[in-house]
Design an enzyme around this catalytic site. Structure first.
Site, short mmCIF file in Angstrom:
data_model
loop_
_atom_site.label_atom_id
_atom_site.label_comp_id
_atom_site.label_asym_id
_atom_site.label_seq_id
_atom_site.Cartn_x
_atom_site.Cartn_y
_atom_site.Cartn_z
N ASP A 1 -8.99 -3.32 -4.68
CA ASP A 1 -7.70 -2.98 -4.11
C ASP A 1 -6.64 -3.92 -4.68
O ASP A 1 -6.85 -5.13 -4.75
CB ASP A 1 -7.73 -3.10 -2.59
CG ASP A 1 -6.77 -2.13 -1.91
OD1 ASP A 1 -5.69 -1.89 -2.47
OD2 ASP A 1 -7.10 -1.62 -0.83
N GLY B 1 -11.75 -13.01 -12.86
CA GLY B 1 -10.85 -11.87 -12.73
C GLY B 1 -10.31 -11.40 -14.06
O GLY B 1 -10.84 -11.74 -15.13
N THR C 1 -17.01 11.02 0.90
CA THR C 1 -16.49 10.86 2.26
C THR C 1 -15.18 10.08 2.32
O THR C 1 -14.72 9.74 3.41
CB THR C 1 -17.52 10.14 3.14
OG1 THR C 1 -17.88 8.89 2.52
CG2 THR C 1 -18.78 10.99 3.30
N ASP D 1 -11.81 -3.73 3.35
CA ASP D 1 -12.72 -2.62 3.04
C ASP D 1 -14.18 -3.01 3.25
O ASP D 1 -15.00 -2.19 3.68
CB ASP D 1 -12.52 -2.16 1.59
CG ASP D 1 -11.21 -1.43 1.38
OD1 ASP D 1 -10.63 -0.98 2.38
OD2 ASP D 1 -10.76 -1.33 0.23
N ASP E 1 -10.43 1.26 7.71
CA ASP E 1 -9.25 0.44 7.95
C ASP E 1 -8.00 1.27 7.69
O ASP E 1 -8.01 2.23 6.93
CB ASP E 1 -9.26 -0.84 7.10
CG ASP E 1 -9.21 -0.59 5.62
OD1 ASP E 1 -9.58 0.51 5.17
OD2 ASP E 1 -8.80 -1.51 4.88
N LYS F 1 0.74 3.57 -3.12
CA LYS F 1 -0.43 4.39 -3.46
C LYS F 1 0.00 5.78 -3.92
O LYS F 1 1.07 6.27 -3.56
CB LYS F 1 -1.33 4.55 -2.25
CG LYS F 1 -2.24 3.38 -1.93
CD LYS F 1 -3.17 3.75 -0.79
CE LYS F 1 -4.19 2.67 -0.52
NZ LYS F 1 -5.12 3.06 0.56
N ASP G 1 -14.19 3.51 2.47
CA ASP G 1 -13.42 2.35 2.02
C ASP G 1 -14.07 1.64 0.83
O ASP G 1 -13.38 0.96 0.06
CB ASP G 1 -13.27 1.36 3.17
CG ASP G 1 -12.48 1.96 4.32
OD1 ASP G 1 -11.29 2.23 4.12
OD2 ASP G 1 -13.07 2.18 5.39
N CYS H 1 0.81 -1.22 0.00
CA CYS H 1 0.00 0.00 0.00
C CYS H 1 0.85 1.27 0.00
O CYS H 1 0.32 2.36 -0.21
CB CYS H 1 -0.93 0.00 1.21
SG CYS H 1 -2.33 -1.14 1.03
#
Length: 407
Positions: free
Chosen positions: A123, A194, A103, A146, A282, A76, A106, A73
């Site tokens: 994600d 996927g 807002t 999330d 989270d 990002k 997540d 992460c």
């Protein structure tokens, strides 16, 4: 590489660059051996006559973090850059959108009926650890988080894969998917498809679909003055991941970090049922303070964190002193600086830990003071080490104050 950066070599080019450094102790034998290793790697990457790439040597040890410039992460986009991009984009006008982009929550929540809403999140990131199986498991746990943070139940996931076929064997990809499948099985969901692309770096994640009763949706925008703040996982995984890539983290520290990142937030989320949880998110790439800022800003309240209560993985400060600080962590500190006040007793290392870019971190929960202690007790019974780390003080502009002791 600082050298390639100074030479202004573009990232795409740099990822295919081999740079040799020699020193006073370098021998001709060292150079010859290096040339053999690099030559063998380049021969594997060279297309054969039929236009296909040859596979890496069977049994060769694969360290995934060597194939990417960022870790988990921490890769990002900077939160301040993301804010600029999203600021002027129009919000959806669909009346069934319960939670959209306004807002910084997540996941998105869309109303399907009086008692049913769908929750959707996506994600993915580059490897945070070297082992393919652990990488897949951590990425899956992170993606599922999330859904749990919204008070929802996950139903299924879809794989998202970027893979460098010319650099890594398909066996590596299989192990990544096996790790994700093991974590999905633990979460009692299926991965049912996927999408894959060929990429210069390995990347993996999930698009996860869940459901929730519209009356039970938990946003990050509902924190109230007087609420206490609970954190369910210790900090430091971003710093440890950087230390792991530099081979300066001990085996126990590696094991602990992988354990923390692989843990599902399901038990923590299920423990919240029956409590008056006002807000939840989270803790991932923007760090504890970055995600807390999203909560304070969206809720219109100021917060106070009791530094001595924040759980941290043992040994993290030593890794900071050794220079293992990810760029994402430094970006996070810059992002929170305008609205955060650190007590003068806190060291730079203390500040960096609070801003550390986490991967698959814990839940950050806001609920009334009278219920917080009981929720921690329920979590502990489920094996979750929830800790009260602060409170929301009053309505305000979303400022955060870090103090050494509870006041």
């Amino acid at each position: 590489s600082a050298v390639l950066t100074a030479m202004k070599v573009p990232m795409d080019t740099a990822m295919g660059t081999v740079r040799f450094s020699t020193g006073r102790e370098t021998t001709e034998e060292d150079i010859d051996r290096a040339l053999e290793v690099i030559g063998a790697a380049l021969r594997r990457m060279k297309p054969a006559e039929e236009g296909r790439f040859s596979s890496p040597v069977p049994g060769e040890e694969v360290k995934l973090t060597r194939y990417t410039h960022g870790l988990g992460c921490a890769c990002k986009l900077r939160p301040q850059d993301l804010e600029k991009v999203l600021r002027d984009l129009p919000s959806p006008r669909d009346k069934n959108v319960i939670i959209g982009k306004d807002t910084a929550d997540d996941a998105a929540v869309y109303l399907l009926g009086d008692n049913l809403a769908v929750v959707q999140t996506v994600d993915f990131f580059t490897p945070i650890v070297d082992d393919p199986f652990h990488f897949g498991a951590i990425a899956a746990a992170n993606s599922l988080s999330d859904i749990y943070a919204m008070g929802a139940r996950p139903l299924f996931g879809l794989n998202i894969v970027g893979f460098p076929l010319q650099r890594l064997s398909l066996e590596v990809l299989r192990r990544i998917l096996e790790g994700a499948l093991a974590k999905a099985t633990e979460a009692e969901i299926s991965i049912i498809g996927g999408h894959t692309i060929e990429d210069t770096e390995p990347k993996y994640g999930l698009a996860v679909t869940g459901v929730v009763d519209p009356a039970r949706v938990i946003s990050n925008a509902g924190a109230r003055p007087g609420d206490w703040i609970i954190l369910t996982k210790p900090l430091g995984t971003g710093i440890i991941a950087t230390a792991m890539k530099r081979d300066i983290a001990g085996e126990e520290m590696k094991k602990r970090a992988i354990e923390v990142m692989s843990a599902l937030n399901r038990d923590a989320a299920e423990a919240m049922e029956g409590f008056s949880v006002h807000a939840c998110t989270d803790v991932t790439g923007f760090g504890l303070l970055g995600h807390l800022r999203e909560m304070t800003g969206s809720s219109g309240v100021d917060a106070e964190i009791w530094h001595n209560r924040v759980p941290v993985i043992e040994g993290v400060e030593e890794m900071i002193l050794a220079g293992a600080v990810p760029g994402g962590t430094l970006n996070n500190r810059d992002f929170v600086a305008p609205f955060t006040r650190f007590d003068s007793t806190l060291s730079e290392a203390d500040q960096l830990i609070l801003c550390d870019a986490q991967t698959s971190g814990g839940l950050l929960i806001a609920l009334p003071e009278g219920e917080a202690v009981r929720l921690v007790e329920v979590m502990n019974l489920r094996g979750v080490r929830g800790v009260v780390i602060g409170r929301f003080r009053a309505e305000g502009r979303g400022s955060i104050e870090i103090v050494p002791e509870k006041i």
